[in-house]
Enzyme design. Sequence first.
Site, short mmCIF file in Angstrom:
data_model
loop_
_atom_site.label_atom_id
_atom_site.label_comp_id
_atom_site.label_asym_id
_atom_site.label_seq_id
_atom_site.Cartn_x
_atom_site.Cartn_y
_atom_site.Cartn_z
N ASN A 47 0.83 -1.21 0.00
CA ASN A 47 0.00 0.00 0.00
C ASN A 47 0.86 1.26 0.00
OD1 ASN A 47 -2.37 -1.62 0.37
ND2 ASN A 47 -1.81 -1.80 2.52
N HIS A 133 -13.70 -2.32 6.71
CA HIS A 133 -12.50 -2.99 7.22
C HIS A 133 -12.76 -3.67 8.58
CE1 HIS A 133 -8.26 -2.94 8.82
NE2 HIS A 133 -8.00 -3.24 7.57
N GLU A 176 -15.91 3.49 4.17
CA GLU A 176 -14.57 3.84 3.70
C GLU A 176 -14.76 4.72 2.47
OE1 GLU A 176 -12.00 0.43 3.13
OE2 GLU A 176 -12.99 -0.63 4.75
N SER A 180 -10.58 -0.95 0.14
CA SER A 180 -9.22 -1.45 -0.02
C SER A 180 -9.14 -2.72 -0.87
CB SER A 180 -8.62 -1.73 1.34
OG SER A 180 -9.42 -2.66 2.04
N ASP A 205 -13.58 6.46 6.71
CA ASP A 205 -12.21 5.92 6.83
C ASP A 205 -11.51 6.16 5.49
OD1 ASP A 205 -9.99 4.19 6.71
OD2 ASP A 205 -10.90 2.74 8.08
N HIS A 208 -7.09 4.38 2.40
CA HIS A 208 -6.46 4.16 1.09
C HIS A 208 -6.55 5.36 0.16
CE1 HIS A 208 -5.46 -0.09 1.61
NE2 HIS A 208 -6.47 -0.06 2.46
N LYS A 239 -0.04 3.84 4.84
CA LYS A 239 -0.26 3.44 3.45
C LYS A 239 0.40 4.44 2.52
CE LYS A 239 -3.60 0.25 4.92
NZ LYS A 239 -4.88 0.05 5.57
C1 LIG Z 1 -5.25 -0.60 6.76
C2 LIG Z 1 -6.58 -0.10 7.21
C3 LIG Z 1 -6.80 0.23 8.54
C4 LIG Z 1 -5.77 0.00 9.61
O1 LIG Z 1 -4.73 0.89 9.52
P1 LIG Z 1 -3.30 0.51 10.14
O2 LIG Z 1 -2.64 1.82 10.34
O3 LIG Z 1 -2.63 -0.37 9.15
O4 LIG Z 1 -3.56 -0.20 11.44
C5 LIG Z 1 -8.02 0.76 8.87
N1 LIG Z 1 -8.99 0.94 7.96
C6 LIG Z 1 -8.81 0.59 6.67
C7 LIG Z 1 -9.91 0.79 5.69
C8 LIG Z 1 -7.60 0.06 6.26
O5 LIG Z 1 -7.44 -0.32 4.99
#
Ligand SMILES: *Cc1c(COP(=O)(O)O)cnc(C)c1O
Length: 394
Positions: A47, A133, A176, A180, A205, A208, A239
């Site tokens: 990522n 997620h 989101e 992802s 969220d 990504h 990411k």
């Molecule tokens: C990767 C991810 C997380 C977690 O983030 P980290 O910093 O890796 O713990 C949370 N939400 C989504 C949508 C993600 O893809």
Amino acid sequence: MDFLKRRLAEYIAANRYRRLQTVVERLDGRVVLADWEDQPLLDFSSNDYLALSQHPDLIKAGREALERYGAGVGAARLMSGDLTLFHQLEREIADLKGCPAALLFGSGYMANVGMIPALIGRGDVVFTDRLDHASIYDGCRLAGARLLRFRHNDLEHLESLLNKERGTGRALVVVESLYSMDGDIAPLVELVDLKKRHACMLMVDEAHATGIFGDQGGGLIQAAGLEGEVDVVMGTFGKALGSYGAYVAGSQDLRDYLINRARSFIYSTGLPPAVVGASLAAVRLVRDRLDLREQLAEKAAYFKECLKLEGLVGTPGPSQIVPVMVGDGGVALSLAEECCRLGLFATAVRPPTVPEGAARVRFSVTMHHRKSELAETARLLMGACRRLAISASF
Ligand SMILES: *Cc1c(COP(=O)(O)O)cnc(C)c1O
């Protein structure tokens, strides 16, 4: 503990067994895996979309913070672990997200499991997209609120659930912005309208999307002109920002409230200074380097074009995440293994990470990839599908 062996055998039989793929070395977009030592593989599973993890600015800023403040802060921020450096990053990430304030968390996972239970609890209700997620689901479970899942990106389904189940307590909708595993985008404008009409909180969220979309790399909320319209904006530095850690952005009250109520913030040591220094350099880079975003978008579009030319059917998505859908978990595994043999490292994504029958091999395009490599990858991948008689699609 006999159940361990029994369970592991079950996972293997169901093609659900997960194991670590250890990276021995990283070389400009390629990884040497412990299992495939003799050949470096072109990495499509990362990522690190903008290749910032290897950027000299991040490495220098991380080193300077390490040397100035030491390897760790030695305590939670509410004890003696709070540095001005943290506040500086919070100021700049809040500005990037178009919010009055932000609060750092140890990781995105910790942000979601700490923040969601701080905002809702028993007697409240939370509406989640089915493809949200795992950290969002874990946060909801910890919150103890009633959980209602709507079909992926299906606003009608969400609205019918809101009409029937909104209740009189607090209500939170969680999506989101860029999904992802599918690489598709939430209808944010409509979601903001829905949350206003139903008097809900909206949490987005942007794990990504941050660094990838928007004029300053603020994400899809910025790209849609919705800054200030989303109650809770969350994202990670791990990411596209190439570092580690995460943030929740919103109002000043939200920040103050989370400092008092989010248990994963209160009861956990502050982030290492080197990590925070690197994150700060990353925020400044994405803000100023529109050209990186444009180049990534061009590479992603080119890769999808190549796949189409090689005969992959379907509708390519709008982002740097390109899922090659194969359906069955076992098929995804054999395609991913064949890819390794061909010098390509892409992850087989299987249930329970994705729904049953929706297994895929996920390719993420990054700034590490050259156009010639992307064309060659499309050729090799589609050749493998034909040889293994796999019917794949976008
Ligand atoms: C990767 C991810 C997380 C977690 O983030 P980290 O910093 O890796 O713990 C949370 N939400 C989504 C949508 C993600 O893809």
